[in-house]
Write a protein that holds these residues in place. Structure first.
Motif, mmCIF file in Angstrom:
data_model
loop_
_atom_site.group_PDB
_atom_site.id
_atom_site.type_symbol
_atom_site.label_atom_id
_atom_site.label_comp_id
_atom_site.label_asym_id
_atom_site.label_seq_id
_atom_site.Cartn_x
_atom_site.Cartn_y
_atom_site.Cartn_z
ATOM 1 N N SER A 56 86.860 -20.687 -7.622
ATOM 2 C CA SER A 56 87.324 -20.703 -9.013
ATOM 3 C C SER A 56 88.233 -21.891 -9.288
ATOM 4 O O SER A 56 88.104 -22.564 -10.308
ATOM 5 C CB SER A 56 88.072 -19.405 -9.332
ATOM 6 O OG SER A 56 87.259 -18.302 -9.117
ATOM 7 N N VAL A 57 89.147 -22.127 -8.376
ATOM 8 C CA VAL A 57 90.077 -23.237 -8.525
ATOM 9 C C VAL A 57 89.331 -24.572 -8.514
ATOM 10 O O VAL A 57 89.640 -25.473 -9.291
ATOM 11 C CB VAL A 57 91.147 -23.170 -7.409
ATOM 12 C CG1 VAL A 57 91.881 -24.459 -7.249
ATOM 13 C CG2 VAL A 57 92.108 -22.038 -7.680
ATOM 14 N N MET A 58 88.341 -24.683 -7.637
ATOM 15 C CA MET A 58 87.551 -25.923 -7.580
ATOM 16 C C MET A 58 86.832 -26.176 -8.898
ATOM 17 O O MET A 58 86.840 -27.303 -9.404
ATOM 18 C CB MET A 58 86.521 -25.848 -6.455
ATOM 19 C CG MET A 58 87.083 -25.971 -5.077
ATOM 20 S SD MET A 58 85.714 -25.814 -3.910
ATOM 21 C CE MET A 58 86.515 -25.020 -2.560
ATOM 22 N N VAL A 59 86.226 -25.150 -9.459
ATOM 23 C CA VAL A 59 85.481 -25.314 -10.709
ATOM 24 C C VAL A 59 86.423 -25.645 -11.857
ATOM 25 O O VAL A 59 86.154 -26.560 -12.648
ATOM 26 C CB VAL A 59 84.642 -24.045 -11.006
ATOM 27 C CG1 VAL A 59 84.053 -24.092 -12.402
ATOM 28 C CG2 VAL A 59 83.545 -23.880 -9.966
ATOM 29 N N ILE A 60 87.535 -24.927 -11.963
ATOM 30 C CA ILE A 60 88.511 -25.205 -13.025
ATOM 31 C C ILE A 60 89.058 -26.622 -12.880
ATOM 32 O O ILE A 60 89.156 -27.370 -13.856
ATOM 33 C CB ILE A 60 89.651 -24.162 -13.001
ATOM 34 C CG1 ILE A 60 89.122 -22.798 -13.421
ATOM 35 C CG2 ILE A 60 90.805 -24.589 -13.904
ATOM 36 C CD1 ILE A 60 90.080 -21.652 -13.158
ATOM 37 N N GLY A 61 89.417 -26.999 -11.662
ATOM 38 C CA GLY A 61 89.935 -28.349 -11.426
ATOM 39 C C GLY A 61 88.903 -29.415 -11.738
ATOM 40 O O GLY A 61 89.218 -30.450 -12.325
ATOM 41 N N LEU A 62 87.663 -29.164 -11.381
ATOM 42 C CA LEU A 62 86.595 -30.124 -11.638
ATOM 43 C C LEU A 62 86.379 -30.319 -13.136
ATOM 44 O O LEU A 62 86.248 -31.460 -13.607
ATOM 45 C CB LEU A 62 85.308 -29.653 -10.964
ATOM 46 C CG LEU A 62 84.194 -30.653 -10.779
ATOM 47 C CD1 LEU A 62 84.679 -31.874 -10.015
ATOM 48 C CD2 LEU A 62 83.040 -30.019 -10.044
ATOM 49 N N VAL A 63 86.385 -29.233 -13.900
ATOM 50 C CA VAL A 63 86.214 -29.336 -15.355
ATOM 51 C C VAL A 63 87.368 -30.131 -15.968
ATOM 52 O O VAL A 63 87.153 -31.040 -16.781
ATOM 53 C CB VAL A 63 86.110 -27.934 -15.992
ATOM 54 C CG1 VAL A 63 86.222 -27.999 -17.500
ATOM 55 C CG2 VAL A 63 84.795 -27.275 -15.586
ATOM 56 N N TRP A 64 88.605 -29.818 -15.578
ATOM 57 C CA TRP A 64 89.762 -30.515 -16.121
ATOM 58 C C TRP A 64 89.727 -32.008 -15.772
ATOM 59 O O TRP A 64 89.956 -32.861 -16.631
ATOM 60 C CB TRP A 64 91.059 -29.888 -15.629
ATOM 61 C CG TRP A 64 92.271 -30.670 -16.049
ATOM 62 C CD1 TRP A 64 92.993 -31.548 -15.291
ATOM 63 C CD2 TRP A 64 92.879 -30.674 -17.335
ATOM 64 N NE1 TRP A 64 94.007 -32.088 -16.020
ATOM 65 C CE2 TRP A 64 93.963 -31.576 -17.282
ATOM 66 C CE3 TRP A 64 92.616 -30.015 -18.526
ATOM 67 C CZ2 TRP A 64 94.796 -31.819 -18.382
ATOM 68 C CZ3 TRP A 64 93.446 -30.255 -19.616
ATOM 69 C CH2 TRP A 64 94.512 -31.147 -19.544
ATOM 70 N N ILE A 65 89.448 -32.317 -14.536
ATOM 71 C CA ILE A 65 89.496 -33.711 -14.102
ATOM 72 C C ILE A 65 88.335 -34.505 -14.700
ATOM 73 O O ILE A 65 88.494 -35.684 -15.037
ATOM 74 C CB ILE A 65 89.566 -33.793 -12.568
ATOM 75 C CG1 ILE A 65 90.910 -33.220 -12.119
ATOM 76 C CG2 ILE A 65 89.413 -35.226 -12.083
ATOM 77 C CD1 ILE A 65 91.053 -33.004 -10.656
ATOM 78 N N LEU A 66 87.182 -33.886 -14.887
ATOM 79 C CA LEU A 66 86.082 -34.575 -15.583
ATOM 80 C C LEU A 66 86.463 -34.867 -17.031
ATOM 81 O O LEU A 66 86.191 -35.962 -17.543
ATOM 82 C CB LEU A 66 84.807 -33.740 -15.526
ATOM 83 C CG LEU A 66 84.058 -33.751 -14.206
ATOM 84 C CD1 LEU A 66 82.952 -32.698 -14.206
ATOM 85 C CD2 LEU A 66 83.482 -35.128 -13.928
ATOM 86 N N LEU A 67 87.094 -33.902 -17.685
ATOM 87 C CA LEU A 67 87.556 -34.108 -19.059
ATOM 88 C C LEU A 67 88.599 -35.221 -19.118
ATOM 89 O O LEU A 67 88.516 -36.121 -19.962
ATOM 90 C CB LEU A 67 88.130 -32.796 -19.607
ATOM 91 C CG LEU A 67 88.622 -32.812 -21.044
ATOM 92 C CD1 LEU A 67 87.438 -32.970 -21.989
ATOM 93 C CD2 LEU A 67 89.370 -31.530 -21.339
ATOM 94 N N GLN A 68 89.554 -35.183 -18.208
ATOM 95 C CA GLN A 68 90.589 -36.219 -18.169
ATOM 96 C C GLN A 68 89.994 -37.589 -17.830
ATOM 97 O O GLN A 68 90.470 -38.612 -18.316
ATOM 98 C CB GLN A 68 91.669 -35.850 -17.160
ATOM 99 C CG GLN A 68 92.574 -34.749 -17.624
ATOM 100 C CD GLN A 68 93.252 -35.106 -18.925
ATOM 101 O OE1 GLN A 68 92.918 -34.580 -19.965
ATOM 102 N NE2 GLN A 68 94.187 -36.014 -18.879
ATOM 103 N N SER A 69 88.982 -37.612 -16.998
ATOM 104 C CA SER A 69 88.333 -38.879 -16.661
ATOM 105 C C SER A 69 87.668 -39.486 -17.892
ATOM 106 O O SER A 69 87.710 -40.704 -18.097
ATOM 107 C CB SER A 69 87.296 -38.679 -15.559
ATOM 108 O OG SER A 69 87.929 -38.271 -14.382
ATOM 109 N N ALA A 70 87.049 -38.638 -18.710
ATOM 110 C CA ALA A 70 86.441 -39.135 -19.950
ATOM 111 C C ALA A 70 87.513 -39.738 -20.860
ATOM 112 O O ALA A 70 87.302 -40.810 -21.452
ATOM 113 C CB ALA A 70 85.703 -38.009 -20.659
ATOM 114 N N PHE A 71 88.657 -39.072 -20.963
ATOM 115 C CA PHE A 71 89.744 -39.616 -21.785
ATOM 116 C C PHE A 71 90.319 -40.903 -21.192
ATOM 117 O O PHE A 71 90.705 -41.812 -21.918
ATOM 118 C CB PHE A 71 90.856 -38.574 -21.969
ATOM 119 C CG PHE A 71 90.432 -37.385 -22.786
ATOM 120 C CD1 PHE A 71 89.534 -37.514 -23.838
ATOM 121 C CD2 PHE A 71 90.926 -36.131 -22.502
ATOM 122 C CE1 PHE A 71 89.151 -36.422 -24.597
ATOM 123 C CE2 PHE A 71 90.550 -35.036 -23.246
ATOM 124 C CZ PHE A 71 89.661 -35.169 -24.300
#
Length: 169
Positions: A60-75
């Motif tokens: 769960s933590v991996m998936v949540i972290g991956l979504v956040w970091i992908l979003l932040q990478s786009a920004f």
């Protein structure tokens, strides 16, 4: 004297390495299972990582972290390409506190994986299949720990984007 400025490119590189580590950790954990009782007439039982709550938490933590970091990478890519950060001061605070929360989640996920693996290996006699199962989970937790460190570095970088408080003279 002003605070140090971190290039969006450096921030993006750290985020990309974090994504790579999270994906690798996710793959290692998702492929972690054991199959018991594969005789001629026996269908067997498959023991998966999802049978253990600590490993579910890691996932769960991996998936949540991956979504956040992908979003932040786009920004960050937007910031790098345009030269202006997205959203101004309000978004800088969201980025900063979001990075803090995600890095702490990644750290607790790695700790849960390490803790369970160490306890399971210490308090039970494991056959070679079970030992491989827990070693694979330990490898996933190790990758997650490195991702935590990189996420913490990203959190420090995002603190440089916070607006400076104006003090009266």
């Amino acid at each position: 004297m002003g605070s140090p400025v971190v290039s969006p490119l450096i921030n993006l590189v750290v985020r990309v390495f974090t994504i790579i580590l999270l994906v690798a950790s996710l793959i290692v954990l998702a492929t972690d299972n054991i199959t018991y009782g594969l005789g001629f007439y026996d269908y067997g039982y498959q023991f998966k990582f999802t049978d253990i709550y600590a490993y579910r938490y890691m996932l769960s933590v991996m998936v949540i972290g991956l979504v956040w970091i992908l979003l932040q990478s786009a920004f960050t890519i937007f910031h790098f390409s345009s030269g202006n950060p997205l959203g101004g001061n309000a978004f800088a605070h969201i980025e900063f506190y979001g990075d803090k929360v995600i890095s702490y989640l990644l750290g607790t996920g790695a700790a849960a994986g390490f803790g369970l693996t160490v306890d399971a290996k210490r308090f039970s006699e494991l056959d070679s299949f079970e030992n491989d199962f827990f070693n694979k989970a330990n490898a996933a937790a190790s990758l997650l720990l490195i991702a935590f460190f990189l996420s913490a570095i990203s959190s420090v970088f995002s603190s440089y984007n916070l607006p400076k408080a104006v003090t009266a003279a």
